[in-house]
Design a protein around this motif. Structure first.
Motif, PDB file in Angstrom:
ATOM      1  N   LEU A  80       0.826  -1.208   0.000  1.00 54.92           N
ATOM      2  CA  LEU A  80       0.000   0.000   0.000  1.00 54.92           C
ATOM      3  C   LEU A  80       0.858   1.255   0.000  1.00 54.92           C
ATOM      4  CD1 LEU A  80      -2.820  -1.025   2.504  1.00 54.92           C
ATOM      5  CD2 LEU A  80      -2.935  -0.905   0.012  1.00 54.92           C
ATOM      6  N   ILE A  81       1.923   1.232   0.755  1.00 52.22           N
ATOM      7  CA  ILE A  81       2.815   2.397   0.766  1.00 52.22           C
ATOM      8  C   ILE A  81       3.477   2.580  -0.588  1.00 52.22           C
ATOM      9  CG2 ILE A  81       4.991   3.272   1.701  1.00 52.22           C
ATOM     10  CD1 ILE A  81       4.140   2.220   4.397  1.00 52.22           C
ATOM     11  N   GLU A  82       3.925   1.485  -1.179  1.00 52.59           N
ATOM     12  CA  GLU A  82       4.660   1.590  -2.442  1.00 52.59           C
ATOM     13  C   GLU A  82       3.784   2.083  -3.585  1.00 52.59           C
ATOM     14  OE1 GLU A  82       7.600  -1.077  -5.234  1.00 52.59           O
ATOM     15  OE2 GLU A  82       7.081  -1.777  -3.243  1.00 52.59           O
ATOM     16  N   ILE A  83       2.533   1.673  -3.624  1.00 55.42           N
ATOM     17  CA  ILE A  83       1.674   2.120  -4.721  1.00 55.42           C
ATOM     18  C   ILE A  83       0.984   3.440  -4.408  1.00 55.42           C
ATOM     19  CG2 ILE A  83       1.312  -0.186  -5.643  1.00 55.42           C
ATOM     20  CD1 ILE A  83      -1.406  -0.241  -4.317  1.00 55.42           C
ATOM     21  N   GLY A  84       1.178   3.963  -3.191  1.00 57.62           N
ATOM     22  CA  GLY A  84       0.707   5.296  -2.874  1.00 57.62           C
ATOM     23  C   GLY A  84      -0.668   5.386  -2.262  1.00 57.62           C
ATOM     24  N   ILE A  85      -1.373   4.285  -2.058  1.00 59.24           N
ATOM     25  CA  ILE A  85      -2.723   4.350  -1.496  1.00 59.24           C
ATOM     26  C   ILE A  85      -2.689   4.893  -0.075  1.00 59.24           C
ATOM     27  CG2 ILE A  85      -4.687   2.952  -0.734  1.00 59.24           C
ATOM     28  CD1 ILE A  85      -4.183   1.175  -3.148  1.00 59.24           C
ATOM     29  N   PHE A  86      -1.718   4.481   0.691  1.00 64.96           N
ATOM     30  CA  PHE A  86      -1.624   4.915   2.082  1.00 64.96           C
ATOM     31  C   PHE A  86      -1.467   6.430   2.170  1.00 64.96           C
ATOM     32  CE2 PHE A  86       0.843   5.791   5.935  1.00 64.96           C
ATOM     33  CZ  PHE A  86       0.018   5.227   6.884  1.00 64.96           C
ATOM     34  N   PHE A  87      -0.584   6.986   1.351  1.00 66.82           N
ATOM     35  CA  PHE A  87      -0.319   8.413   1.412  1.00 66.82           C
ATOM     36  C   PHE A  87      -1.459   9.236   0.819  1.00 66.82           C
ATOM     37  CE2 PHE A  87       4.015   6.681   1.641  1.00 66.82           C
ATOM     38  CZ  PHE A  87       4.361   7.235   2.872  1.00 66.82           C
TER      39      PHE A  87
END
Length: 94
Positions: A80-87
């Motif tokens: 999730l962090i790597e694909i940007g959903i978290f941010f």
């Protein structure tokens, strides 16, 4: 079954896949008592005086002994962090 696991593994983003693999290897090494967690934690005195530079990296790779929780945590959260959903959700404007 093997093909499904391989497909799932290859669908994980690259950085997360490498992190997952290294975390699993580190956890397996501790699970089989080849090393103890005391060899992995960050101790700046040992890094600077005894040149144990692996401690800088291994402190981020070891979570606990091998288990399904480790696989789930690393593959889900870091993907999730790597694909940007978290941010996107964290810093979304109101």
């Amino acid at each position: 079954m093997v093909n499904q696991i391989q497909t799932w593994y290859l669908s994980i983003p690259l950085i997360t896949r490498m992190y997952l693999t290294l975390s699993l290897i580190t956890s397996l090494i501790v699970t089989f008592d080849l090393l103890t967690p005391f060899h992995l934690y960050l101790n700046l005195e040992k890094v600077l005086k005894e040149y144990e530079f692996w401690r800088i990296i291994t402190c981020f790779l070891y979570f606990d002994k091998f288990g399904i929780n480790l696989i789930f945590y690393v593959s889900t959260f870091f993907s999730l962090i790597e694909i940007g959903i978290f941010f996107v959700h964290l810093f979304a404007e109101a």
